[in-house]
Design an enzyme around this catalytic site. Structure first.
Site, PDB file in Angstrom:
ATOM      1  N   ASP A  21     -63.930 -39.395  39.192  1.00 22.56           N
ATOM      2  CA  ASP A  21     -64.895 -38.582  39.949  1.00 22.56           C
ATOM      3  C   ASP A  21     -65.805 -37.898  38.929  1.00 22.56           C
ATOM      4  OD1 ASP A  21     -66.105 -37.163  42.110  1.00 22.56           O
ATOM      5  OD2 ASP A  21     -64.839 -35.441  41.714  1.00 22.56           O
ATOM      6  N   SER A  22     -66.824 -37.215  39.441  1.00 26.60           N
ATOM      7  CA  SER A  22     -67.695 -36.460  38.546  1.00 26.60           C
ATOM      8  C   SER A  22     -66.986 -35.217  37.996  1.00 26.60           C
ATOM      9  CB  SER A  22     -68.942 -36.011  39.306  1.00 26.60           C
ATOM     10  OG  SER A  22     -68.540 -35.139  40.355  1.00 26.60           O
ATOM     11  N   CYS A  84     -64.972 -40.523  44.750  1.00 27.04           N
ATOM     12  CA  CYS A  84     -66.223 -39.774  44.848  1.00 27.04           C
ATOM     13  C   CYS A  84     -67.120 -40.483  45.866  1.00 27.04           C
ATOM     14  CB  CYS A  84     -66.886 -39.771  43.476  1.00 27.04           C
ATOM     15  SG  CYS A  84     -68.528 -39.051  43.425  1.00 27.04           S
ATOM     16  N   THR A  86     -70.249 -39.833  46.522  1.00 27.13           N
ATOM     17  CA  THR A  86     -71.588 -40.025  45.962  1.00 27.13           C
ATOM     18  C   THR A  86     -71.634 -41.276  45.087  1.00 27.13           C
ATOM     19  OG1 THR A  86     -71.737 -37.614  45.898  1.00 27.13           O
ATOM     20  CG2 THR A  86     -73.415 -38.832  44.683  1.00 27.13           C
ATOM     21  N   GLU A 162     -66.786 -26.498  40.513  1.00 26.53           N
ATOM     22  CA  GLU A 162     -66.561 -26.868  39.104  1.00 26.53           C
ATOM     23  C   GLU A 162     -66.505 -25.625  38.198  1.00 26.53           C
ATOM     24  OE1 GLU A 162     -66.017 -29.862  37.532  1.00 26.53           O
ATOM     25  OE2 GLU A 162     -65.837 -30.774  39.511  1.00 26.53           O
ATOM     26  N   CYS A 194     -67.404 -35.245  50.754  1.00 30.38           N
ATOM     27  CA  CYS A 194     -67.416 -35.133  49.289  1.00 30.38           C
ATOM     28  C   CYS A 194     -65.996 -34.741  48.913  1.00 30.38           C
ATOM     29  CB  CYS A 194     -68.422 -34.064  48.853  1.00 30.38           C
ATOM     30  SG  CYS A 194     -68.253 -33.539  47.128  1.00 30.38           S
ATOM     31  N   HIS A 196     -64.816 -33.024  46.666  1.00 29.75           N
ATOM     32  CA  HIS A 196     -64.627 -31.621  46.256  1.00 29.75           C
ATOM     33  C   HIS A 196     -64.330 -30.719  47.456  1.00 29.75           C
ATOM     34  CE1 HIS A 196     -66.483 -32.879  42.452  1.00 29.75           C
ATOM     35  NE2 HIS A 196     -66.234 -31.675  41.960  1.00 29.75           N
TER      36      HIS A 196
HETATM   37  N1  DGL Z   1     -66.887 -35.394  44.463  1.00 31.59           N
HETATM   38  C1  DGL Z   1     -68.051 -36.104  44.628  1.00 31.59           C
HETATM   39  C2  DGL Z   1     -68.266 -36.719  45.982  1.00 31.59           C
HETATM   40  O1  DGL Z   1     -67.309 -37.029  46.647  1.00 31.59           O
HETATM   41  C3  DGL Z   1     -69.316 -35.796  43.907  1.00 31.59           C
HETATM   42  C4  DGL Z   1     -69.724 -34.446  43.676  1.00 31.59           C
HETATM   43  C5  DGL Z   1     -70.907 -34.366  42.765  1.00 31.59           C
HETATM   44  O2  DGL Z   1     -70.730 -34.642  41.589  1.00 31.59           O
HETATM   45  O3  DGL Z   1     -71.978 -34.038  43.235  1.00 31.59           O
HETATM   46  O4  DGL Z   1     -69.370 -36.936  46.397  1.00 31.59           O
END
Ligand code: DGL
Length: 272
Positions: A21-22, A84, A86, A162, A194, A196
């Site tokens: 993931d990011s 993730c 995204t 984050e 997302c 997160h």
């Molecule tokens: N956790 C990520 C998602 O599911 C990306 C969050 C991000 O880096 O913007 O989209």
């Protein structure tokens, strides 16, 4: 970049599963995998130096996804989980053209949400780069049937998570602002689009009360991974607990603390 699964499966496939993931968001998926497949070895990669992906271009996201996938392939992973939304909607198709191990992506759970909704109104919280993505828009067209879909992009939310600022007024205010419109649209089902956002479940619940069901994807993604590994006969035969590694493109004391907090256990964060 081709991996041979046949020989491994004869001996029991101890190769790790790569998850990325990011940042810390994908830990919500990694936890579910660790729970469902406790004997598997896992390598988790966070691309924190380049987070958030949700504010980046498609080209940038694809180049990071390719870079991280190559690093994970060099560690002989037997499957890749793009934990993730995204990265999945923006980069999974081109990645699948390049590598031949199972790639499991995470996409907003539109189909189950549309099926569950009684008011025929669902909300989806996503990053900006997901909201603008055509694969995501197609997914909605494919599954919405007679349901109204209210998309809410949430810029700034991932940055706060984050920065370990979930329990702040700033986070509450932003979240309330994003959910306010949905509260006026008779939404009864809210998709956390997302990885997160599941870490904000308590806060979201506090804002929406019992008016909405919250839907996320950790369990279905894990089941899909399990199915794919079983299909190619590469579930581990290891009987002991799996070994976990955590790697990041940004390592320092704060990051170490953030990862331990979100994983809810001690871990060592290593440089990518
Ligand atoms: N956790 C990520 C998602 O599911 C990306 C969050 C991000 O880096 O913007 O989209």
């Amino acid at each position: 970049m081709i991996s041979d699964t046949k020989e491994m499966s004869l001996k029991g496939d101890y190769r790790p599963i790569g998850i990325f993931d990011s940042g810390v968001g994908g830990l919500s998926i990694a936890k579910a995998i660790a729970h469902q497949l406790p004997n598997e070895n896992l390598i988790y990669v966070a691309d924190t130096l380049y987070s958030p992906y949700g504010e980046k271009s498609v080209e940038f996201i694809q180049s990071r996804v390719n870079e991280i996938s190559n690093i994970l392939l060099s560690k002989s992973v037997k499957a890749l989980v793009i934990a993730c939304n995204t990265a999945t909607v923006n980069a999974i198709d081109q990645l699948r053209e390049k590598i031949n191990i199972p790639i499991i992506g995470v996409e907003p759970a539109i189909k189950p949400a549309a099926q569950q909704s009684l008011t025929k109104n669902i909300g989806i919280l996503v990053t900006q780069a997901t909201a603008e993505n055509s694969r995501f828009k197609n997914l909605i067209e494919q599954h919405k049937n007679d349901v109204q879909v209210h998309i809410q992009a949430c810029p700034g939310l991932v940055e706060l998570i984050e920065a370990n600022k979930i329990n702040t007024q700033e986070c509450n205010t932003l979240l309330r602002r994003f959910i306010a419109t949905l509260l006026t649209k008779n939404v009864d089902t809210l998709v956390l689009g997302c990885t997160h956002y599941p870490f904000l479940t308590d806060k979201i619940r506090h804002i929406v009360g019992n008016t909405m069901n919250l839907v996320e994807t950790a369990v279905p993604v894990t089941l899909q991974l399990k199915r794919k590994l079983a299909e190619q006969n590469s579930l581990t035969t290891n009987k002991g607990p799996g070994q976990y590694s955590f790697l990041s493109s940004k390592v320092n004391r704060q990051q170490q603390q953030l990862f331990s907090d979100f994983w809810q256990g001690p871990l060592i964060l290593q440089p990518l």
